[in-house]
Write an enzyme that holds these catalytic residues in place. Sequence first.
Site, PDB file in Angstrom:
ATOM      1  N   GLU A   1       0.827  -1.215   0.000  1.00 17.99           N
ATOM      2  CA  GLU A   1       0.000   0.000   0.000  1.00 17.99           C
ATOM      3  C   GLU A   1       0.861   1.265   0.000  1.00 17.99           C
ATOM      4  O   GLU A   1       1.185   1.801   1.058  1.00 17.99           O
ATOM      5  CB  GLU A   1      -0.951   0.022   1.206  1.00 17.99           C
ATOM      6  CG  GLU A   1      -1.870   1.241   1.198  1.00 17.99           C
ATOM      7  CD  GLU A   1      -2.764   1.334   2.429  1.00 17.99           C
ATOM      8  OE1 GLU A   1      -3.605   2.254   2.477  1.00 17.99           O
ATOM      9  OE2 GLU A   1      -2.618   0.501   3.344  1.00 17.99           O
TER      10      GLU A   1
ATOM     11  N   LYS B   1      -2.720  -2.090  -2.803  1.00 18.75           N
ATOM     12  CA  LYS B   1      -3.772  -1.220  -2.289  1.00 18.75           C
ATOM     13  C   LYS B   1      -3.373   0.202  -2.631  1.00 18.75           C
ATOM     14  O   LYS B   1      -2.395   0.730  -2.100  1.00 18.75           O
ATOM     15  CB  LYS B   1      -3.964  -1.396  -0.780  1.00 18.75           C
ATOM     16  CG  LYS B   1      -5.103  -0.544  -0.215  1.00 18.75           C
ATOM     17  CD  LYS B   1      -5.482  -0.956   1.196  1.00 18.75           C
ATOM     18  CE  LYS B   1      -6.607  -0.070   1.733  1.00 18.75           C
ATOM     19  NZ  LYS B   1      -7.085  -0.504   3.067  1.00 18.75           N
TER      20      LYS B   1
END
Length: 291
Positions: A170, A207
């Site tokens: 992420e 993500k």
Amino acid sequence: MQQIKEGDGFIAALDQSGGSTPKALKGFGIGEDAYSSEDEMFALIHQMRQRIITAPSFGSGKIIGAILFEMTMDGEADGTPVPTLLWERGVVPFLKVDKGLEEEADGVQLMKPMPDLDGLLERAKAKGVFGTKMRSVINSASPSGIAAIVEQQFAVGNRIIDHGLMPIIEPEVSIKSPERAAADAILKEELTRALDALPEDRQVMLKLSIPAEAGLYDSIVAHPRVARVVALSGGFSQEEACTELAKNDGMIASFSRALLQDLRHDMDDDEFDRTLGAAIDKIYRASVVKD
């Protein structure tokens, strides 16, 4: 793996940690005067998460995975270990493994060191956790800073794969950044380079912030080293996040605040489940039905 790669639905982010827990509790209608220690604070957030994951709507089949905070992974809900309960409800468990962010340097915030990572990964695996998640933040369009973020994320990601777990990488681009679109473009280049360098037998999940330019990450979604691309809400309201997500084919939601924003601790069980179910339905549609 098949559910995560191909399933219709989205991933719930229930991994608020120390820094974000007071804000999450406040949104839930619990002020800081309701607890006097960190232990009491975490007990309250665990009660909130327990109520969410045991609600009927959470097991509707529209949530294919959930990201947990370490204390939630170690806790129980309805007398059952949380990862076990999630599997029973058809939800694949992930664990947040990062220890927070360094101070900003070169336009980005790298992850703090994770000295106990190997032990945590083995413990998570023993509890039935499928994968992990770790977050960095990009605040400006710094090529060297973004390259450093991606290098760190993939280095740790490979360690996670070595333990037989699926890493969710992420590198969040702040939606408040005045250089958001340029940062998105640089991140895409760096991610492509890192993905191309992965061995054929390795895959990661990503993500990502919903890009300023719809469809920017289409080639990332289609990359053979990518199991799934999920989107964070990043400060967007539920309405805004769903509208923007629906413009991006192949990206599904992994929302936290946008999932939980209308829930309050003093709702009765029926109202709580109706409110959660309405949010799940809306985020599900944005993840599955694209504009």
